[in-house]
Scaffold this motif. Sequence first.
Motif, mmCIF file in Angstrom:
data_model
loop_
_atom_site.group_PDB
_atom_site.id
_atom_site.type_symbol
_atom_site.label_atom_id
_atom_site.label_comp_id
_atom_site.label_asym_id
_atom_site.label_seq_id
_atom_site.Cartn_x
_atom_site.Cartn_y
_atom_site.Cartn_z
ATOM 1 N N ILE A 37 0.844 -1.200 0.000
ATOM 2 C CA ILE A 37 0.000 0.000 0.000
ATOM 3 C C ILE A 37 0.877 1.246 0.000
ATOM 4 O O ILE A 37 0.560 2.246 -0.653
ATOM 5 C CB ILE A 37 -0.958 -0.017 1.210
ATOM 6 C CG1 ILE A 37 -1.880 -1.236 1.145
ATOM 7 C CG2 ILE A 37 -1.792 1.250 1.244
ATOM 8 C CD1 ILE A 37 -2.725 -1.433 2.380
ATOM 9 N N LEU A 38 2.007 1.193 0.690
ATOM 10 C CA LEU A 38 2.938 2.325 0.706
ATOM 11 C C LEU A 38 3.527 2.572 -0.683
ATOM 12 O O LEU A 38 3.655 3.729 -1.120
ATOM 13 C CB LEU A 38 4.043 2.049 1.720
ATOM 14 C CG LEU A 38 4.792 3.241 2.274
ATOM 15 C CD1 LEU A 38 3.834 4.192 2.966
ATOM 16 C CD2 LEU A 38 5.853 2.773 3.242
ATOM 17 N N LEU A 39 3.860 1.510 -1.392
ATOM 18 C CA LEU A 39 4.375 1.665 -2.753
ATOM 19 C C LEU A 39 3.299 2.188 -3.705
ATOM 20 O O LEU A 39 3.593 2.969 -4.617
ATOM 21 C CB LEU A 39 4.932 0.335 -3.257
ATOM 22 C CG LEU A 39 6.264 -0.088 -2.637
ATOM 23 C CD1 LEU A 39 6.609 -1.503 -3.065
ATOM 24 C CD2 LEU A 39 7.364 0.868 -3.027
ATOM 25 N N THR A 40 2.051 1.772 -3.500
ATOM 26 C CA THR A 40 0.947 2.301 -4.307
ATOM 27 C C THR A 40 0.802 3.799 -4.080
ATOM 28 O O THR A 40 0.620 4.574 -5.034
ATOM 29 C CB THR A 40 -0.362 1.582 -3.956
ATOM 30 O OG1 THR A 40 -0.189 0.183 -4.138
ATOM 31 C CG2 THR A 40 -1.508 2.070 -4.810
ATOM 32 N N ALA A 41 0.908 4.222 -2.823
ATOM 33 C CA ALA A 41 0.839 5.655 -2.521
ATOM 34 C C ALA A 41 2.010 6.392 -3.154
ATOM 35 O O ALA A 41 1.835 7.481 -3.720
ATOM 36 C CB ALA A 41 0.843 5.867 -1.008
ATOM 37 N N GLY A 42 3.198 5.807 -3.084
ATOM 38 C CA GLY A 42 4.371 6.452 -3.673
ATOM 39 C C GLY A 42 4.245 6.604 -5.173
ATOM 40 O O GLY A 42 4.607 7.644 -5.738
ATOM 41 N N LEU A 43 3.723 5.584 -5.847
ATOM 42 C CA LEU A 43 3.551 5.661 -7.295
ATOM 43 C C LEU A 43 2.546 6.746 -7.671
ATOM 44 O O LEU A 43 2.788 7.549 -8.578
ATOM 45 C CB LEU A 43 3.103 4.306 -7.839
ATOM 46 C CG LEU A 43 2.887 4.229 -9.342
ATOM 47 C CD1 LEU A 43 4.208 4.409 -10.067
ATOM 48 C CD2 LEU A 43 2.269 2.912 -9.718
ATOM 49 N N ALA A 44 1.416 6.791 -6.982
ATOM 50 C CA ALA A 44 0.403 7.800 -7.288
ATOM 51 C C ALA A 44 0.925 9.204 -6.993
ATOM 52 O O ALA A 44 0.721 10.134 -7.788
ATOM 53 C CB ALA A 44 -0.871 7.528 -6.489
ATOM 54 N N LEU A 45 1.633 9.375 -5.880
ATOM 55 C CA LEU A 45 2.178 10.691 -5.549
ATOM 56 C C LEU A 45 3.258 11.115 -6.535
ATOM 57 O O LEU A 45 3.362 12.294 -6.889
ATOM 58 C CB LEU A 45 2.729 10.684 -4.125
ATOM 59 C CG LEU A 45 1.685 10.626 -3.023
ATOM 60 C CD1 LEU A 45 2.335 10.439 -1.671
ATOM 61 C CD2 LEU A 45 0.821 11.871 -3.033
ATOM 62 N N MET A 46 4.060 10.165 -6.997
ATOM 63 C CA MET A 46 5.111 10.485 -7.956
ATOM 64 C C MET A 46 4.517 11.005 -9.268
ATOM 65 O O MET A 46 4.972 12.015 -9.812
ATOM 66 C CB MET A 46 5.966 9.237 -8.209
ATOM 67 C CG MET A 46 7.146 9.456 -9.103
ATOM 68 S SD MET A 46 8.224 8.025 -9.190
ATOM 69 C CE MET A 46 7.124 6.758 -9.744
ATOM 70 N N VAL A 47 3.481 10.356 -9.766
ATOM 71 C CA VAL A 47 2.840 10.804 -11.008
ATOM 72 C C VAL A 47 2.141 12.146 -10.787
ATOM 73 O O VAL A 47 2.215 13.046 -11.633
ATOM 74 C CB VAL A 47 1.860 9.730 -11.532
ATOM 75 C CG1 VAL A 47 1.081 10.237 -12.714
ATOM 76 C CG2 VAL A 47 2.607 8.468 -11.891
ATOM 77 N N GLY A 48 1.484 12.315 -9.645
ATOM 78 C CA GLY A 48 0.808 13.574 -9.349
ATOM 79 C C GLY A 48 1.770 14.742 -9.237
ATOM 80 O O GLY A 48 1.493 15.844 -9.726
#
Length: 133
Positions: A37-48
């Motif tokens: 879940i932390l990696l999912t958050a990191g991926l979404a934040l990186m694209v945003g």
Amino acid sequence: MKIESNIFLLPGAFFLLVAFIYGWLTDFSEMVGFPAILLTAGLALMVGIYFKMLERRHGARPEDRHDAEIEELSGDQGFYAPWSWWPLVLAAGAALSFVSLAVGWWLMVPAAIVGLVGLVGWVMEFSTGRFAH
């Protein structure tokens, strides 16, 4: 780009919050869920964040403004290679790599070579002169 950045920043913040709630509920002992879940958050934040940087660099686009006219987006949108055979070579490399998962890992080496040749050929197709093949 404001809408595009919010599409990724808001779920990124949500997944970050959910990751720490999940970690707290499992006493951070579960070794798959919290990092996933932390990696999912990191991926979404990186694209945003990337979209937010593009918004600052390019400013407001016509589709971001309410007073924009249709003709503001007219004209060339980019250059696309007509009649290129290189995507076929790249697809053959991808198909070989997927076949290697079923047949054997030894097939990944020729698949990578074919894929690399296709990728380099497609990228460098027009680097030798105008409309050269």
